[in-house]
Design a protein around this motif. Structure first.
Motif, PDB file in Angstrom:
ATOM      1  N   LEU A 156       0.793  -1.227   0.000  1.00 18.34           N
ATOM      2  CA  LEU A 156       0.000   0.000   0.000  1.00 18.34           C
ATOM      3  C   LEU A 156       0.825   1.276   0.000  1.00 18.34           C
ATOM      4  CD1 LEU A 156      -2.792  -1.001   2.566  1.00 18.34           C
ATOM      5  CD2 LEU A 156      -2.881  -1.148   0.081  1.00 18.34           C
ATOM      6  N   THR A 157       2.113   1.202  -0.320  1.00 21.70           N
ATOM      7  CA  THR A 157       2.903   2.428  -0.317  1.00 21.70           C
ATOM      8  C   THR A 157       3.134   2.996  -1.716  1.00 21.70           C
ATOM      9  OG1 THR A 157       4.992   1.225  -0.424  1.00 21.70           O
ATOM     10  CG2 THR A 157       4.143   1.764   1.768  1.00 21.70           C
ATOM     11  N   SER A 158       3.043   2.201  -2.754  1.00 21.28           N
ATOM     12  CA  SER A 158       3.472   2.685  -4.066  1.00 21.28           C
ATOM     13  C   SER A 158       2.617   3.846  -4.565  1.00 21.28           C
ATOM     14  CB  SER A 158       3.474   1.551  -5.095  1.00 21.28           C
ATOM     15  OG  SER A 158       2.170   0.994  -5.219  1.00 21.28           O
ATOM     16  N   GLU A 159       1.298   3.725  -4.485  1.00 20.26           N
ATOM     17  CA  GLU A 159       0.443   4.816  -4.953  1.00 20.26           C
ATOM     18  C   GLU A 159       0.609   6.058  -4.081  1.00 20.26           C
ATOM     19  OE1 GLU A 159      -3.341   2.689  -7.116  1.00 20.26           O
ATOM     20  OE2 GLU A 159      -3.376   2.809  -4.934  1.00 20.26           O
ATOM     21  N   LEU A 160       0.720   5.838  -2.779  1.00 23.52           N
ATOM     22  CA  LEU A 160       0.868   6.979  -1.888  1.00 23.52           C
ATOM     23  C   LEU A 160       2.238   7.626  -2.060  1.00 23.52           C
ATOM     24  CD1 LEU A 160      -0.720   8.507   0.317  1.00 23.52           C
ATOM     25  CD2 LEU A 160       0.586   7.215   1.994  1.00 23.52           C
ATOM     26  N   THR A 161       3.277   6.818  -2.255  1.00 21.44           N
ATOM     27  CA  THR A 161       4.604   7.374  -2.482  1.00 21.44           C
ATOM     28  C   THR A 161       4.634   8.184  -3.772  1.00 21.44           C
ATOM     29  OG1 THR A 161       5.637   5.516  -1.328  1.00 21.44           O
ATOM     30  CG2 THR A 161       7.050   6.824  -2.755  1.00 21.44           C
ATOM     31  N   GLN A 162       3.949   7.706  -4.796  1.00 22.91           N
ATOM     32  CA  GLN A 162       3.861   8.471  -6.043  1.00 22.91           C
ATOM     33  C   GLN A 162       3.142   9.791  -5.805  1.00 22.91           C
ATOM     34  OE1 GLN A 162       5.169   7.635  -9.208  1.00 22.91           O
ATOM     35  NE2 GLN A 162       4.676   9.799  -9.536  1.00 22.91           N
ATOM     36  N   ALA A 163       2.082   9.766  -4.997  1.00 22.86           N
ATOM     37  CA  ALA A 163       1.367  11.003  -4.683  1.00 22.86           C
ATOM     38  C   ALA A 163       2.270  11.968  -3.929  1.00 22.86           C
ATOM     39  CB  ALA A 163       0.120  10.681  -3.853  1.00 22.86           C
ATOM     40  N   GLY A 184      -1.659   3.421   3.994  1.00 22.95           N
ATOM     41  CA  GLY A 184      -0.437   3.699   3.253  1.00 22.95           C
ATOM     42  C   GLY A 184       0.505   4.588   4.020  1.00 22.95           C
ATOM     43  N   SER A 185      -0.029   5.606   4.699  1.00 25.01           N
ATOM     44  CA  SER A 185       0.811   6.504   5.502  1.00 25.01           C
ATOM     45  C   SER A 185       1.488   5.739   6.625  1.00 25.01           C
ATOM     46  CB  SER A 185      -0.037   7.648   6.075  1.00 25.01           C
ATOM     47  OG  SER A 185      -0.559   8.462   5.055  1.00 25.01           O
ATOM     48  N   GLN A 186       0.735   4.869   7.278  1.00 25.33           N
ATOM     49  CA  GLN A 186       1.282   4.069   8.369  1.00 25.33           C
ATOM     50  C   GLN A 186       2.359   3.115   7.859  1.00 25.33           C
ATOM     51  OE1 GLN A 186      -1.431   1.251  10.292  1.00 25.33           O
ATOM     52  NE2 GLN A 186      -0.680   1.942  12.287  1.00 25.33           N
ATOM     53  N   ALA A 187       2.075   2.431   6.750  1.00 25.43           N
ATOM     54  CA  ALA A 187       3.037   1.480   6.200  1.00 25.43           C
ATOM     55  C   ALA A 187       4.299   2.183   5.723  1.00 25.43           C
ATOM     56  CB  ALA A 187       2.405   0.696   5.048  1.00 25.43           C
ATOM     57  N   LEU A 188       4.150   3.337   5.047  1.00 23.91           N
ATOM     58  CA  LEU A 188       5.315   4.064   4.547  1.00 23.91           C
ATOM     59  C   LEU A 188       6.177   4.571   5.693  1.00 23.91           C
ATOM     60  CD1 LEU A 188       6.883   5.221   2.138  1.00 23.91           C
ATOM     61  CD2 LEU A 188       5.407   7.246   2.261  1.00 23.91           C
ATOM     62  N   THR A 189       5.536   5.092   6.735  1.00 23.97           N
ATOM     63  CA  THR A 189       6.282   5.584   7.894  1.00 23.97           C
ATOM     64  C   THR A 189       7.073   4.461   8.544  1.00 23.97           C
ATOM     65  OG1 THR A 189       4.673   7.348   8.300  1.00 23.97           O
ATOM     66  CG2 THR A 189       6.080   6.698  10.145  1.00 23.97           C
ATOM     67  N   GLN A 190       6.424   3.329   8.744  1.00 25.47           N
ATOM     68  CA  GLN A 190       7.124   2.199   9.361  1.00 25.47           C
ATOM     69  C   GLN A 190       8.268   1.715   8.474  1.00 25.47           C
ATOM     70  OE1 GLN A 190       3.887  -0.541  10.070  1.00 25.47           O
ATOM     71  NE2 GLN A 190       3.301   0.455  11.993  1.00 25.47           N
ATOM     72  N   HIS A 191       8.043   1.682   7.174  1.00 27.71           N
ATOM     73  CA  HIS A 191       9.099   1.259   6.244  1.00 27.71           C
ATOM     74  C   HIS A 191      10.311   2.187   6.329  1.00 27.71           C
ATOM     75  CE1 HIS A 191      11.185   0.228   2.519  1.00 27.71           C
ATOM     76  NE2 HIS A 191      11.096   1.503   2.174  1.00 27.71           N
ATOM     77  N   LEU A 192      10.068   3.485   6.251  1.00 31.93           N
ATOM     78  CA  LEU A 192      11.174   4.441   6.243  1.00 31.93           C
ATOM     79  C   LEU A 192      11.980   4.391   7.530  1.00 31.93           C
ATOM     80  CD1 LEU A 192       9.429   7.508   4.570  1.00 31.93           C
ATOM     81  CD2 LEU A 192      11.188   6.062   3.549  1.00 31.93           C
ATOM     82  N   ALA A 209      -4.037   5.924  16.704  1.00 28.06           N
ATOM     83  CA  ALA A 209      -3.892   4.555  16.226  1.00 28.06           C
ATOM     84  C   ALA A 209      -3.118   4.481  14.917  1.00 28.06           C
ATOM     85  CB  ALA A 209      -5.276   3.920  16.060  1.00 28.06           C
ATOM     86  N   VAL A 210      -3.405   5.403  13.981  1.00 24.78           N
ATOM     87  CA  VAL A 210      -2.818   5.322  12.639  1.00 24.78           C
ATOM     88  C   VAL A 210      -1.504   6.091  12.548  1.00 24.78           C
ATOM     89  CG1 VAL A 210      -3.160   5.817  10.190  1.00 24.78           C
ATOM     90  CG2 VAL A 210      -5.078   5.002  11.581  1.00 24.78           C
ATOM     91  N   TYR A 211      -1.462   7.290  13.120  1.00 24.38           N
ATOM     92  CA  TYR A 211      -0.293   8.163  12.969  1.00 24.38           C
ATOM     93  C   TYR A 211       0.596   8.183  14.210  1.00 24.38           C
ATOM     94  CZ  TYR A 211      -2.487   9.629   8.657  1.00 24.38           C
ATOM     95  OH  TYR A 211      -3.028   9.626   7.397  1.00 24.38           O
ATOM     96  N   GLY A 212       0.267   7.370  15.213  1.00 16.08           N
ATOM     97  CA  GLY A 212       1.079   7.320  16.427  1.00 16.08           C
ATOM     98  C   GLY A 212       1.162   8.656  17.120  1.00 16.08           C
ATOM     99  N   ALA A 213       0.127   9.486  16.970  1.00 13.36           N
ATOM    100  CA  ALA A 213       0.200  10.866  17.459  1.00 13.36           C
ATOM    101  C   ALA A 213       0.163  10.943  18.977  1.00 13.36           C
ATOM    102  CB  ALA A 213      -0.951  11.685  16.872  1.00 13.36           C
ATOM    103  N   ALA A 214       1.075  11.725  19.515  1.00 11.85           N
ATOM    104  CA  ALA A 214       0.995  12.127  20.912  1.00 11.85           C
ATOM    105  C   ALA A 214      -0.127  13.147  21.027  1.00 11.85           C
ATOM    106  CB  ALA A 214       2.316  12.744  21.361  1.00 11.85           C
ATOM    107  N   VAL A 215      -0.919  13.071  22.099  1.00  3.76           N
ATOM    108  CA  VAL A 215      -2.080  13.955  22.254  1.00  3.76           C
ATOM    109  C   VAL A 215      -2.038  14.639  23.605  1.00  3.76           C
ATOM    110  CG1 VAL A 215      -4.603  14.071  22.334  1.00  3.76           C
ATOM    111  CG2 VAL A 215      -3.482  12.473  20.762  1.00  3.76           C
TER     112      VAL A 215
END
Length: 418
Positions: free
Chosen positions: A45-52, A116-124, A157-163
């Motif tokens: 799920l990263t290829s389309e988002l990475t292209q964007a 895709g954002s979650q997967a790309l972040t974890q990958h990087l 949950a998705v972006y690991g955001a501190a709140v």
């Protein structure tokens, strides 16, 4: 002196409809960080988002470069895109459509964007144990105003955001946000917000930190003052590092390009030097996602010599004019913007601040970025070739990218390394 998005000389993230109000500070989750994992292939799920991200990054870079053609520019498309993705989650109607268009999301639905954002972040952040690459998100809400609990839960949950819930009417709120940014950029970006109005609804913040050693370090004794020609034709003396070796390299009538890897060679620093007589602006006009991907794909190993300036600078920009030019104008208009996904109050974006830092020296590169989005209530292998020589002694473009997914961490234009 500014930075052109690491591209100087083109040196190229349930409670139903319940609301949060006056909630205590939640524990700060750890940011996505390199935990020393072995490198893995890009998740699904990263290829389309990475292209964007790539399309958006070059469009944003060109807007900022045109606004400051005589200054250094440095932008982190990854940081800005992740921050805007968090805002996108709270948008509705035409506002959500406009943000999607600016981000070049091309029909991806919300789940695809978030996954895709979650997967790309974890990958990087797990790409190279030899490189420090951390990505962190945070959500700062007004303790006296309603913010949807389901939105907050999704950001955690998705972006690991501190709140945290803050009293924006006190200086302590600004100090708290800036302290978080400083910590998550290892002191390289000490502040991201100035004074905030007491009725600020919330602030979304992303921080990216990168520190990588060259796979082959430059020898300090080879660094010496050499001529560097500025965009106005003036020549200055500036330290240029020098090295010989085998590099991924490309040469055309328009430019020379070289790729300098970090660590295990998953991440690299791309330098694009306009040919003699070619203006940086002319080359930047050719810097489209399609051309970039073609150029990166045409790089081939070749022996040669590279001379590269040492440099360090900070850059900051108000991104609202650039984002308006990219089609996101409705998000900034009180009475028209729709952020019903994050609050029952009518609200609009009242600030988008972006700050970056970069230092390139004989050991490697350190870079950091922070993006803050304020939301305000409206009312309340080839045959051997001859060795090349590449002397980066005039304005150039630079970028830091992930070689496997093509993710663009930083891109900028360096017109004055001093």
């Amino acid at each position: 002196m500014g930075w052109a998005a690491l591209a100087g000389s083109l040196a190229a993230l349930t409670l139903g409809c319940a609301h949060l109000q006056a909630q205590p500070v939640d524990p700060m989750p750890a940011p996505y960080a390199n935990q020393g994992n072995t490198p893995s292939q890009a998740p699904a799920l990263t290829s389309e988002l990475t292209q964007a991200h790539l399309d958006f990054g070059f469009a944003l870079f060109e807007q900022l470069r045109q606004a400051s053609p005589d200054n250094n520019v440095l932008v982190s498309p990854t940081s800005v895109a992740l921050a805007l993705a968090m805002a996108y989650n709270g948008a509705g109607g035409e506002t959500q459509t406009a943000i999607a268009a600016a981000l070049r999301l091309r029909g991806l639905d919300l789940d695809q964007i978030n996954q895709g954002s979650q997967a790309l972040t974890q990958h990087l952040t797990q790409l190279d144990p030899e490189v420090a690459l951390d990505i962190a998100n945070s959500l700062w809400v007004n303790q006296d105003l309603p913010v949807r609990a389901d939105y907050i839960e999704r950001m955690q949950a998705v972006y690991g955001a501190a709140v945290a819930a803050l009293d924006f009417g006190t200086p302590a709120a600004t100090e708290r946000i800036n302290r978080w940014v400083k910590e998550n950029t290892r002191d390289r970006i000490p502040t991201i917000v100035d004074e905030l109005p007491a009725d600020q609804l919330l602030v979304l913040v992303n921080a990216v930190y990168f520190k990588g050693a060259w796979s082959e370090a430059f020898e300090p004794e080879q660094t010496r003052d050499r001529s560097f020609t500025l965009a106005n034709g003036e020549t200055i003396q500036h330290p240029l590092m020098a090295q010989r070796g085998d590099y991924l390299y490309l040469e055309t009538d328009q430019f020379q390009a070289v790729s300098l890897p970090y660590g295990n060679e998953s991440l690299s620093f791309e330098v694009i030097l306009p040919a003699q007589g070619t203006d940086l602006a002319d080359l930047a006009a050719e810097l489209t996602p399609e051309n970039w991907q073609s150029w990166m794909g045409d790089l081939r190993s070749r022996p040669g010599q590279i001379q590269l300036p040492k440099f360090q600078f900070d850059y900051e920009a108000d991104l609202i004019p650039a984002l308006q030019a990219l089609g996101m104008g409705i998000a900034f208009e009180p009475g028209r913007a729709d952020f019903s996904g994050l609050s029952k109050l009518e609200a609009f974006i009242n600030q988008v601040r972006h700050k970056t830092f970069i230092e390139v020296n004989e050991a490697g590169t350190e870079a950091a970025a922070a993006t803050a989005i304020g939301i305000m209530p409206t009312s309340i292998a080839m045959p051997p070739e001859d060795p090349f020589e590449m002397v980066v002694d005039r304005p150039f473009v630079a970028a830091i990218r992930d070689r496997s997914t093509g993710a663009l961490l930083f891109v900028g234009a360096i017109v004055d390394p001093s």
